[in-house]
Design a protein around this motif. Sequence first.
Motif, PDB file in Angstrom:
ATOM      1  N   ALA A   1       1.465   3.443   2.135  1.00 24.86           N
ATOM      2  CA  ALA A   1       2.245   3.659   3.355  1.00 24.86           C
ATOM      3  C   ALA A   1       3.441   2.711   3.437  1.00 24.86           C
ATOM      4  O   ALA A   1       4.309   2.888   4.294  1.00 24.86           O
ATOM      5  CB  ALA A   1       1.349   3.478   4.584  1.00 24.86           C
ATOM      6  N   GLY A   2       3.465   1.709   2.573  1.00 24.96           N
ATOM      7  CA  GLY A   2       4.577   0.764   2.592  1.00 24.96           C
ATOM      8  C   GLY A   2       4.541  -0.219   3.738  1.00 24.96           C
ATOM      9  O   GLY A   2       5.579  -0.771   4.127  1.00 24.96           O
ATOM     10  N   THR A   3       3.344  -0.447   4.285  1.00 28.68           N
ATOM     11  CA  THR A   3       3.240  -1.353   5.429  1.00 28.68           C
ATOM     12  C   THR A   3       2.491  -2.630   5.067  1.00 28.68           C
ATOM     13  O   THR A   3       2.941  -3.727   5.365  1.00 28.68           O
ATOM     14  CB  THR A   3       2.490  -0.680   6.588  1.00 28.68           C
ATOM     15  OG1 THR A   3       1.267  -0.120   6.086  1.00 28.68           O
ATOM     16  CG2 THR A   3       3.323   0.422   7.208  1.00 28.68           C
TER      17      THR A   3
ATOM     18  N   ASN B   1       0.844  -1.182   0.000  1.00 34.92           N
ATOM     19  CA  ASN B   1       0.000   0.000   0.000  1.00 34.92           C
ATOM     20  C   ASN B   1       0.891   1.249   0.000  1.00 34.92           C
ATOM     21  O   ASN B   1       2.117   1.153   0.097  1.00 34.92           O
ATOM     22  CB  ASN B   1      -0.964   0.004   1.193  1.00 34.92           C
ATOM     23  CG  ASN B   1      -0.248   0.061   2.540  1.00 34.92           C
ATOM     24  OD1 ASN B   1       0.989   0.032   2.605  1.00 34.92           O
ATOM     25  ND2 ASN B   1      -1.005   0.148   3.604  1.00 34.92           N
TER      26      ASN B   1
END
Lengths: 113, 112
Positions: B96-98, B94
Amino acid sequence: DAGVTQSPTHLIKTRGQQVTLRCSPKSGHDTVSWYQQALGQGPQFIFQYYEEEERQRGNFPDRFSGHQFPNYSSELNVNALLLGDSALYLCASSRGQGMETQYFGPGTRLLVL
Amino acid sequence: GENVGLHLPTLSVQEGDNSIINCAYSNSASDYFIWYKQESGKGPQFIIDIRSNMDKRQGQRVTVLLNKTVKHLSLQIAATQPGDSAVYFCAEFNQAGTALIFGKGTTLSVSS
């Protein structure tokens, strides 16, 4: 080198009960993410823990909560279980923040009757 | 919005054939993609990954191709074996990179 481990492997609960699932990350990993996988679907992100704090949360109600311990292991708690919570719960671990490869455990199969 | 999908839900091949599994994504800002293999009753297993600054990456018997122009990924498996039978997912992060966002998966069946 131990991979991601989860316990228990299977669990049967009844509606309204509460459940706790556990995860130990891969050696050297400090970030734990939890996913729910319904039958025939891809995993859906629940939340991620880093440095003992919830870093981000997916579209899941507050009945789903978690915790990360100083040794990086993690728990997923689900309260007031619904039939629709029946699924495979997957834990994934990764190293640090940012887009790092997530390695998955074998999962816990939860059946709510 | 963010979406990762697969073109075909099932793929049946003969042992020894090459397999190609396709995946389309909608987020043109996606930076990192991963292919996972999931056998029945097990968790997803990492196969290969690719970052957006690459077009192709090779592993042992597997190759991932990334076409950013048409937002398309493919996983190629050479000399497919019965042990390759599983569900294959492509996933992207996603914004946010999470969280990994998965498609519905392609079931690969290999007959000998």
